[in-house]
Enzyme design. Structure first.
Site, PDB file in Angstrom:
ATOM      1  N   GLU A 262       0.837  -1.198   0.000  1.00  0.00           N
ATOM      2  CA  GLU A 262       0.000   0.000   0.000  1.00  0.00           C
ATOM      3  C   GLU A 262       0.873   1.250   0.000  1.00  0.00           C
ATOM      4  O   GLU A 262       1.956   1.240   0.594  1.00  0.00           O
ATOM      5  CB  GLU A 262      -0.922  -0.001   1.224  1.00  0.00           C
ATOM      6  CG  GLU A 262      -1.944  -1.124   1.203  1.00  0.00           C
ATOM      7  CD  GLU A 262      -2.933  -1.067   2.366  1.00  0.00           C
ATOM      8  OE1 GLU A 262      -2.796  -0.155   3.215  1.00  0.00           O
ATOM      9  OE2 GLU A 262      -3.828  -1.912   2.438  1.00  0.00           O
ATOM     10  N   HIS A 280      -8.271   1.149   1.856  1.00  0.00           N
ATOM     11  CA  HIS A 280      -8.049   1.028   3.300  1.00  0.00           C
ATOM     12  C   HIS A 280      -8.961   1.984   4.074  1.00  0.00           C
ATOM     13  O   HIS A 280      -8.514   2.832   4.855  1.00  0.00           O
ATOM     14  CB  HIS A 280      -6.588   1.285   3.648  1.00  0.00           C
ATOM     15  CG  HIS A 280      -6.144   0.559   4.887  1.00  0.00           C
ATOM     16  ND1 HIS A 280      -4.910  -0.019   5.021  1.00  0.00           N
ATOM     17  CD2 HIS A 280      -6.786   0.296   6.050  1.00  0.00           C
ATOM     18  CE1 HIS A 280      -4.795  -0.594   6.204  1.00  0.00           C
ATOM     19  NE2 HIS A 280      -5.931  -0.411   6.855  1.00  0.00           N
TER      20      HIS A 280
END
Length: 531
Positions: A262, A280
């Protein structure tokens, strides 16, 4: 008296600053600083309150001689160098429960989005189409939800799913039968969950034990048409294997809020039919952001002003008077917990911690917490002596602490026994020279060994020639033996019983060498250990 000074370096609810001030701290709010800017000012502060943007590296910590506590408003602390902070005496706290409801609700939203293909239908409708006949969804009512992880967030997901009239089966090594009944779920092993679940949702930390828990092999075991949701941690699912399963149609849909890397700017999963993702967002609600901000301010202020410790990731709850005596016992207890956690098989039901001799005169709670921390670190790398007892209680683990005033073969002894679905397993240790933790018994077999570094545990038939065979195998594979500890359970006189071998080695044992050791004549169990 000078007020403790706190820096809030990430965007946070403004009420956090108010709480710091009300509780006797001076506070500066400076979000968005560069690493160099933070490094230039951090030396002024006793506390640092962050979210995920600020990276607390060694360089930042080296520039912070006055820093006493770091508070993360949220769960994940990947942006903090916790070992280095610990070495510098900086307490690291988080707020593990402030966004539980929000994350659980996001998982439920993902389940519903998968069931009715909402994102794809929305995109095509807004594109000027009317694809009514292209989207045939499924009801969640009556379907089986497989819950991997039944802790705080997982239990909330179970409650919401039961409200949707789903059936819930759960896999969690720490979930007891009694707690499962309380939650209204059926406790099963992982293979059973994979076979039975129509939907699977993950709620477990990322550890060596849970990494790729949905591997290609395990995804192949699932029911055809299963739908998978992950709002926990990236890395729990083999993303390449998931892509293949979606392409083949074995997995009908998958929804990820987290990725192995990420920010996930690119992924082979992007554009795959049946795939949904969000960036997220599990903790991204107004309520959750307020909750974690207020909690971190309360915790940090309590520590800086009163010395109270809550949700610390690297510090036990100890008074200044207790610490010197308890510290070596806690090291012993944590090693014993780690050992039995690595060796015990089957679902844990109960754990008993017994103290004999000199150990019986000390406070039991810190020793108990240290055992639980060592045990549960096999499943979560954020567990420590502060939060381990709570996590054990949350999962319904029956923890018993027993004090024996009697004195046996050793002046002081700590024994840890876990009850599992495959029977009881017990290990015991003592202190040599009052401060050197030493194992003295494992599963009923007497053996004296230091528990340190990388080790190899072997159970074998007590017969001539075995020690030579294992030594030769390790030597041929370039693995140097540091120490060698042997114990045996006699079966009559001489050889013929069961022996235990504990070897310390200079590097981790490769998987192929473990397999070769398993194939040696007379071997019953081979397991690499790490302390």
């Amino acid at each position: 008296m000078t007020k403790p000074k706190v820096l809030i370096s990430d965007k946070m609810d403004p009420n956090a600053a108010r709480i710091f001030e009300e509780r006797g701290c001076a506070v500066d709010v400076k979000p968005g600083m560069t690493p160099d800017e933070l490094k230039a000012v951090i030396g002024e502060y006793d506390g640092l309150a962050i979210r995920s943007a600020t990276k607390v590296t060694r360089e930042i910590l080296d520039a912070a001689p006055n820093l006493k506590v770091i508070g993360r408003a949220g769960i994940g602390v990947d942006n903090v160098d916790i070992p280095y902070a610990s070495g510098r005496g900086v307490v690291v706290m988080n707020t593990p429960f402030g966004n539980s409801i929000t994350t659980a609700e996001h998982a439920i939203a993902m389940i519903m989005a998968l069931a009715r293909q909402i994102p794809a239908a929305n995109a095509r409708t807004q594109n000027g189409e009317w694809p009514k006949n292209d989207f045939m969804g499924v009801e969640v009512t009556g379907k089986t939800l497989g819950l991997i992880g039944a802790g705080n967030i997982g239990s909330i997901v179970a409650s919401r799913a039961l409200g949707l009239r789903m059936k819930v089966v759960a896999f969690d090594p720490f979930l007891t039968a009694e707690r499962a009944v309380e939650l209204g779920v059926e406790k099963v092993d992982l293979d059973t969950l994979l076979v039975r679940a129509d939907f699977i949702t993950l709620h477990t930390p990322l550890t060596d034990q849970t990494r790729n828990i949905l591997s290609a092999e395990n995804i192949a075991k699932t029911k055809k048409g299963v739908r998978i949701v992950n709002c926990a941690r990236g890395g729990l699912i083999d993303e390449a294997a998931l892509k293949d399963a979606l392409d083949s149609g074995h997995v009908a849909g998958a929804a990820l809020d987290v990725f192995q890397t990420e920010p996930a700017k690119e992924s082979p999963l992007f554009g795959t039919p049946g795939f949904i993702c969000t960036p997220h967002l599990g903790a991204s609600t107004t309520e959750a952001q307020v909750n974690v901000a207020l909690q971190v301010a309360e915790q940090m202020a309590d520590y800086l002003v009163n010395g109270g410790v809550t949700n610390a990731l690297n510090m036990p709850s100890l008074s200044a008077e207790e610490a010197p005596k308890l510290r070596p016992y806690m090291a012993l207890a944590e090693k014993l917990g780690s050992l039995v956690g690595q060796l015990a098989h089957g679902n844990l039901v109960r754990i008993s911690i017994e103290r004999e001799g000199a150990a019986s005169e000390l406070a039991g709670k810190p020793i108990e917490a240290a055992v639980l921390a060592g045990l549960m670190k096999q499943y979560s790398d954020s567990v420590n002596m502060v939060n381990a007892p709570y996590l054990a209680k949350e999962r319904g683990l029956d923890v018993r602490s027993v004090r024996h005033e009697r004195e046996g073969a050793y002046n002081t002894l700590v024994r840890v026994t876990v009850g599992t679905s495959q029977g009881d397993r017990s290990v015991a240790g003592t202190l040599f020279g009052n401060d050197n933790p030493r194992l003295v018994e494992i599963f009923g077999i007497g053996i004296e060994a230091d528990l340190t570094g990388d080790m190899l545990y072997i159970v074998n038939e007590d017969a001539p020639g075995f020690i030579g065979r294992i030594g030769t195998l390790l030597g041929e594979n370039g693995i140097n033996i540091g120490t060698f500890h042997l114990g045996r359970r006699p079966n009559g006189a001489g050889a013929g019983g069961e022996a235990v071998l504990l070897l310390s080695v200079d590097q981790p044992i490769p998987e192929d060498v473990v397999k070769k050791a398993c194939a040696l004549e007379g071997v019953k169990v081979v397991m690499p250990l790490a302390f």
